[in-house]
Each structure stands twice: as structure tokens, then as C-alpha cells.
Design a protein around this motif. Sequence first.
Motif, mmCIF file in Angstrom:
data_model
loop_
_atom_site.group_PDB
_atom_site.id
_atom_site.type_symbol
_atom_site.label_atom_id
_atom_site.label_comp_id
_atom_site.label_asym_id
_atom_site.label_seq_id
_atom_site.Cartn_x
_atom_site.Cartn_y
_atom_site.Cartn_z
ATOM 1 N N ALA A 67 77.540 -1.952 63.923
ATOM 2 C CA ALA A 67 78.869 -1.559 63.439
ATOM 3 C C ALA A 67 79.119 -0.072 63.684
ATOM 4 O O ALA A 67 80.217 0.321 64.108
ATOM 5 C CB ALA A 67 78.986 -1.880 61.950
ATOM 6 N N LEU A 68 78.108 0.758 63.437
ATOM 7 C CA LEU A 68 78.277 2.191 63.679
ATOM 8 C C LEU A 68 78.409 2.494 65.167
ATOM 9 O O LEU A 68 79.207 3.344 65.569
ATOM 10 C CB LEU A 68 77.087 2.958 63.098
ATOM 11 C CG LEU A 68 77.046 3.112 61.574
ATOM 12 C CD1 LEU A 68 75.783 3.833 61.142
ATOM 13 C CD2 LEU A 68 78.266 3.864 61.075
ATOM 14 N N THR A 69 77.632 1.791 65.989
ATOM 15 C CA THR A 69 77.691 2.007 67.432
ATOM 16 C C THR A 69 79.079 1.722 67.975
ATOM 17 O O THR A 69 79.568 2.426 68.870
ATOM 18 C CB THR A 69 76.658 1.114 68.145
ATOM 19 O OG1 THR A 69 75.351 1.503 67.743
ATOM 20 C CG2 THR A 69 76.770 1.256 69.661
ATOM 21 N N ALA A 70 79.708 0.694 67.451
ATOM 22 C CA ALA A 70 81.054 0.339 67.915
ATOM 23 C C ALA A 70 82.037 1.475 67.698
ATOM 24 O O ALA A 70 83.051 1.577 68.406
ATOM 25 C CB ALA A 70 81.532 -0.919 67.193
ATOM 26 N N LEU A 71 81.730 2.363 66.745
ATOM 27 C CA LEU A 71 82.649 3.450 66.417
ATOM 28 C C LEU A 71 82.210 4.812 66.936
ATOM 29 O O LEU A 71 83.034 5.633 67.303
ATOM 30 C CB LEU A 71 82.824 3.539 64.897
ATOM 31 C CG LEU A 71 83.471 2.338 64.207
ATOM 32 C CD1 LEU A 71 83.406 2.502 62.703
ATOM 33 C CD2 LEU A 71 84.912 2.164 64.663
ATOM 34 N N ILE A 72 80.875 5.066 66.965
ATOM 35 C CA ILE A 72 80.442 6.436 67.257
ATOM 36 C C ILE A 72 79.429 6.540 68.387
ATOM 37 O O ILE A 72 78.805 7.592 68.539
ATOM 38 C CB ILE A 72 79.866 7.111 66.002
ATOM 39 C CG1 ILE A 72 78.531 6.461 65.587
ATOM 40 C CG2 ILE A 72 80.833 7.102 64.858
ATOM 41 C CD1 ILE A 72 77.787 7.237 64.519
ATOM 42 N N SER A 73 79.220 5.512 69.166
ATOM 43 C CA SER A 73 78.317 5.534 70.324
ATOM 44 C C SER A 73 76.894 5.153 69.940
ATOM 45 O O SER A 73 76.466 5.323 68.800
ATOM 46 C CB SER A 73 78.294 6.886 71.043
ATOM 47 O OG SER A 73 77.405 7.793 70.416
ATOM 48 N N ILE A 74 76.148 4.658 70.941
ATOM 49 C CA ILE A 74 74.772 4.198 70.728
ATOM 50 C C ILE A 74 73.884 5.343 70.236
ATOM 51 O O ILE A 74 73.199 5.226 69.216
ATOM 52 C CB ILE A 74 74.193 3.623 72.036
ATOM 53 C CG1 ILE A 74 74.979 2.391 72.474
ATOM 54 C CG2 ILE A 74 72.723 3.270 71.864
ATOM 55 C CD1 ILE A 74 74.561 1.846 73.817
ATOM 56 N N ASN A 75 73.880 6.439 70.952
ATOM 57 C CA ASN A 75 72.982 7.544 70.623
ATOM 58 C C ASN A 75 73.291 8.132 69.251
ATOM 59 O O ASN A 75 72.383 8.462 68.483
ATOM 60 C CB ASN A 75 73.064 8.638 71.686
ATOM 61 C CG ASN A 75 72.648 8.136 73.054
ATOM 62 O OD1 ASN A 75 71.927 7.157 73.171
ATOM 63 N ND2 ASN A 75 73.125 8.799 74.101
ATOM 64 N N GLY A 76 74.579 8.257 68.929
ATOM 65 C CA GLY A 76 74.966 8.806 67.635
ATOM 66 C C GLY A 76 74.523 7.915 66.485
ATOM 67 O O GLY A 76 74.019 8.398 65.466
ATOM 68 N N ALA A 77 74.710 6.605 66.638
ATOM 69 C CA ALA A 77 74.339 5.668 65.576
ATOM 70 C C ALA A 77 72.827 5.644 65.365
ATOM 71 O O ALA A 77 72.339 5.660 64.229
ATOM 72 C CB ALA A 77 74.852 4.268 65.911
ATOM 73 N N VAL A 78 72.063 5.599 66.455
ATOM 74 C CA VAL A 78 70.603 5.554 66.341
ATOM 75 C C VAL A 78 70.072 6.864 65.755
ATOM 76 O O VAL A 78 69.201 6.858 64.874
ATOM 77 C CB VAL A 78 69.952 5.277 67.710
ATOM 78 C CG1 VAL A 78 68.439 5.432 67.634
ATOM 79 C CG2 VAL A 78 70.297 3.864 68.170
ATOM 80 N N ALA A 79 70.602 7.989 66.216
ATOM 81 C CA ALA A 79 70.148 9.286 65.698
ATOM 82 C C ALA A 79 70.445 9.420 64.204
ATOM 83 O O ALA A 79 69.647 9.990 63.450
ATOM 84 C CB ALA A 79 70.827 10.416 66.468
ATOM 85 N N ALA A 80 71.588 8.884 63.769
ATOM 86 C CA ALA A 80 71.967 8.994 62.365
ATOM 87 C C ALA A 80 71.104 8.116 61.463
ATOM 88 O O ALA A 80 70.761 8.506 60.345
ATOM 89 C CB ALA A 80 73.443 8.625 62.198
ATOM 90 N N LEU A 81 70.750 6.925 61.943
ATOM 91 C CA LEU A 81 70.023 5.980 61.103
ATOM 92 C C LEU A 81 68.511 6.063 61.248
ATOM 93 O O LEU A 81 67.779 5.559 60.386
ATOM 94 C CB LEU A 81 70.476 4.548 61.423
ATOM 95 C CG LEU A 81 71.909 4.193 61.044
ATOM 96 C CD1 LEU A 81 72.210 2.737 61.393
ATOM 97 C CD2 LEU A 81 72.154 4.424 59.562
ATOM 98 N N LEU A 82 68.014 6.671 62.311
ATOM 99 C CA LEU A 82 66.575 6.702 62.555
ATOM 100 C C LEU A 82 65.780 7.292 61.379
ATOM 101 O O LEU A 82 64.804 6.671 60.919
ATOM 102 C CB LEU A 82 66.289 7.486 63.846
ATOM 103 C CG LEU A 82 64.861 7.426 64.402
ATOM 104 C CD1 LEU A 82 64.886 7.638 65.911
ATOM 105 C CD2 LEU A 82 63.956 8.470 63.780
ATOM 106 N N PRO A 83 66.156 8.467 60.840
ATOM 107 C CA PRO A 83 65.378 8.999 59.704
ATOM 108 C C PRO A 83 65.384 8.066 58.507
ATOM 109 O O PRO A 83 64.363 7.876 57.849
ATOM 110 C CB PRO A 83 66.081 10.324 59.389
ATOM 111 C CG PRO A 83 66.838 10.680 60.624
ATOM 112 C CD PRO A 83 67.252 9.370 61.219
ATOM 113 N N LEU A 84 66.555 7.487 58.231
ATOM 114 C CA LEU A 84 66.679 6.589 57.088
ATOM 115 C C LEU A 84 65.801 5.351 57.257
ATOM 116 O O LEU A 84 65.130 4.909 56.310
ATOM 117 C CB LEU A 84 68.144 6.182 56.912
ATOM 118 C CG LEU A 84 68.453 5.275 55.720
ATOM 119 C CD1 LEU A 84 68.119 5.983 54.424
ATOM 120 C CD2 LEU A 84 69.915 4.860 55.733
ATOM 121 N N VAL A 85 65.774 4.787 58.462
ATOM 122 C CA VAL A 85 64.971 3.593 58.716
ATOM 123 C C VAL A 85 63.476 3.889 58.564
ATOM 124 O O VAL A 85 62.726 3.089 58.002
ATOM 125 C CB VAL A 85 65.275 3.022 60.119
ATOM 126 C CG1 VAL A 85 64.298 1.900 60.469
ATOM 127 C CG2 VAL A 85 66.705 2.500 60.180
#
Length: 519
Positions: free
Chosen positions: A103-121
Motif C-alpha cells: 500500500a505504501l509503495t503504491a503511493l511513495i515508491s518501492i525504495n521509499g516504502a522499504v526504507a521507511a518500514l525496514l527499521p520497524l520490521v
Amino acid sequence: MEPVTATLLILVLAVIAFVSNRVPIGVVAIGVALALFFTGVLTLPEALAGFGDPTVLFIAGLFVMSEALDATGFTAWAGQMVIGRAGTKRRTLVVVISLLVAALTALISINGAVAALLPLVVVVAARAGIASSKLLMPLAFAASAGSLLLLTGTPVNILVSEFAVNAGGRAFGFFEFALVGVPVLLGTVAILLVGGRLLPERTGALMPLDLVRHARLLRQQYSLTLDTGVLIGPDTGVTEVVVAPRSPLIGKRLCVGMTTPAGDLVVLAARRGEEHLKDAEFVVQAGDALLLQGAWDDLSRKVSGSSVLAVDDPAQLRRSIPLGKGAKRAIGILVAMVLLLATGLVPPAVAALLAACALVLTRTVTVTQAYRAISWTTVVLIAGMIPLSTAFISTGTADLVAGWMLSLLGDASPHLALLALGILTVVLGQLISNVATVLIVAPIAISVAQSLDLSVQPFMMALTVAGAAAFLTPIATPANLMVMEPAGYRFGDYWKLGLPLVLLFLAVSVFYVPLVWPF
């Protein structure tokens, strides 16, 4: 040199340069544009036309939108709201993480979504007692699947839509990609669930910042009491700094509780080695550790100088605050941009540029943030490679390559032509970026469609799906590479889970896409 020969030679050299990874991607792209000019394949305006292409401006605007959502804590809030309630079971976490990052990728790009969620995951994996390697590859792979949900998911979606229009077809609608994106995402999640055994059991060396743990650690190390209030919040925070050698602060007298000379920050606590400096006035020495409290903007401004060295960058800490300052403005502007894109009231580039300007004018992001947010490598890559696609069409190179392909296929069905194009796209996509791959293969796909007297729409959509199947190597996408160190992956770990996904994406592009977009 014949234009066709020159175009093919430039293509081969560009692919070799991309694969070698010894020449910066931006330099390769600019080199392609200049080579097309010097060989006489294109005129100078044609060779540099990519830098003024509306698609490039659209993508640049989306980078600014992505920065606003991340910097204001929207992605941190979304992650905590969803993942925080997912429990500790791996299968449940995989489903939740996959749907959230898609859902985040659809709005803010693959790299942005992964970078944002990686620490949380990684933090969630540690708390759940699960190896981070069991969750991070699904995070990266689900992001690629999520890029097919909306027009804004990836630059490839925007490019194929423009190619379709230029080839006599029509532009794809903002939500039209979901017709293929939703089945692909569901299939991806299913494979990720059953493919858990294909992932190694490892934990990487990188442990990202956990804000709750970080605040607790600061209280313990600086002997802070609870009456100091909230350490880290949406408006104010703390940052730990070390007095730098030759700092102008050396020799000055400070005491805990006093404000800085500008009156904007408070010295909350201080340490010198293991000694706590909290009872009386002290003379600042190089190497002293200070805990400063104040507004986030003031903290960022203070640590940007040479007098102190920040242990944790306030700008990065601030991104982890759910729904921080400016989040509501960012969400409102995002909704307005999506409405403009969905209704088609203005061209996509105009919608993205209006959103970017609105974010700056409302001070949701600064001008400096906006410039830094744009991935100039991506922008230059697309701008430099667009002329190669132009050359493929104008010189007849695409028709020539399509003719070779059709002669090999004989009287095969259109589905076999789609399969051949899909395999070519997948192979190139493991070696070079999917954007560069699509810019190379799209003219060939258009020529094949026109030679067979078929609609260009299924060929462009199939190309989009195949272009997203970059799962076999860590270098296929930045997102794949991003999760490698935190999960402790090795180069050979990716293809084991990636191969079933590649087969799924190829099957969808060959058999499902023509059902929705008929030949």
C-alpha cells in the motif's frame, strides 16, 4: 556508421557499463544521450529531450511527496498502527508486512516504502523472537508487487503509459494498474507464506533505532527522572551530542538546566566519561557528552555546525515519530494529488508539481529537503535513456529486432511473443534497473504488436509486470540490496524464493493480462 548499427552498439555498450557497475549510472545515461548525438543518430534537441520530458518532472514531484510522508512520520504511524497489532506469528506478520508495504509503495515508491518500514520490521522481528531474514526479503519482494497497484507505484508505470499513447494506444488510468496489481499481490503473498523454508535463518549485524528503547536508554545513562517529561514527541525531542575538538564551547561554563546562548535549547544532562555532571557548574571540555532538549528544527540547526557531533541525527529521529509536525498537511496534499491524477483534470506532471510546490509553500518540507529528496540518479537515468528509446523507433532498430524475434517465433501465437518479451525483460531486469530495461524493451514490444496488428495495451502492461519481477539477485533493485545487510543475506539467497515469484509474474503477464486488455 549506419544509424541502426550505431544504436545497437550504443545499447550493447550501455548494458555492459550498467552490468560492470564500475561507471556511475548517471554517467552511463548521459553518455548514451551524447553518443547518440555524436554518431549523428539524433540531433542535439532530440538527444537532450529526455531532460524536459513531462514524465521526468512527474517522477521528480513524486519524490518530494514521498519525502513529505516519510519526514512527517506518516509512514512510521502507518507501520506502528498495523504491525503493532499483528502479533508475533511469522505467517501473520508476513501477510501484514506485505500488504502494508504494498500500500505504501503504491503511493511513495518501492525504495521509499522499504526504507521507511525496514527499521520497524527489524524491531518487530527482534521483539517476536523471529530471525529478521524471515521477514525482510518478503518486505522487499512485496514492495515490488505493490508497485503494480497504482500509476504512482513506480516510474515504469508512468513510462509504459506514455509509450502506449505514443504508439497510438491510450494512457492507463490511475487505478487501472490494480486490475493486474491486486492478483499479482495476492499471489505474491501466497508464495511468501508457503516459501518460508526457502529463506535462511539469520540475523544481520544492523539493529535500527527503537524509539521506546532509545528513550529508556537515555534516561538510564544520564540518570534522568520521569519529571523531565516526554523526551521524544511530535514537536520537541532530545539529541545526544559530543563536544568536538577545537569547538568554541570548550572552556565555557555550563550547568544542567541552563539554556544555550540562543535560548532555544536546554542542557538536559551532561556526562564526562562515567561521571554525571549535574550538581554544579562545569567547564566544557572536548569529548563531553551533552543531552540537549528543544524543538526539532532547533536541534537540527544546532547539530549542523562544527561545535558538536551528533550521536543520533535529530532529522532521522524525527522521522520515527508517528504523525509528527506537518503530517496532516502532507496527507491532505497527497489526497488532492491523487484526486487530480484519478480524475485527469490536469496532466500527471502538473499534478505532481502542484503537490511539490504546495508542500514547500505550506512548510511541510523545506526547499533543501525537496531538492535532497529527489533521486537525481533516477531522474538522470530516465532522462538519458529516453533518447535511446527514441532512436530505437526513429532509426527502425526496434522494427529490426522485432523482426528477428518474430522470425525465430515463426507463426507462434501472440502469447508466445509476450513470453519472449517477458523473458527478455526479466533477464535484463536482474542486471540493470527496471527503468532502463523498460526503456530498452518497450520500443521492441511496440514494434512486435504493430507487426502482428495487435493492440499495444496488453504488450505494455505485460512489460510492466515482467519489469517488476526483479527477484533473483540483490542487485536487481535497490530495495533488494537495502535488506541484505540487516537480514544477513548472501547473494545466492535471493533466487530460491525469487524464482517462484518470477514464474508467477511471467504467467500473469502472458495469460492473465490479455484477458483484461485483449489483443
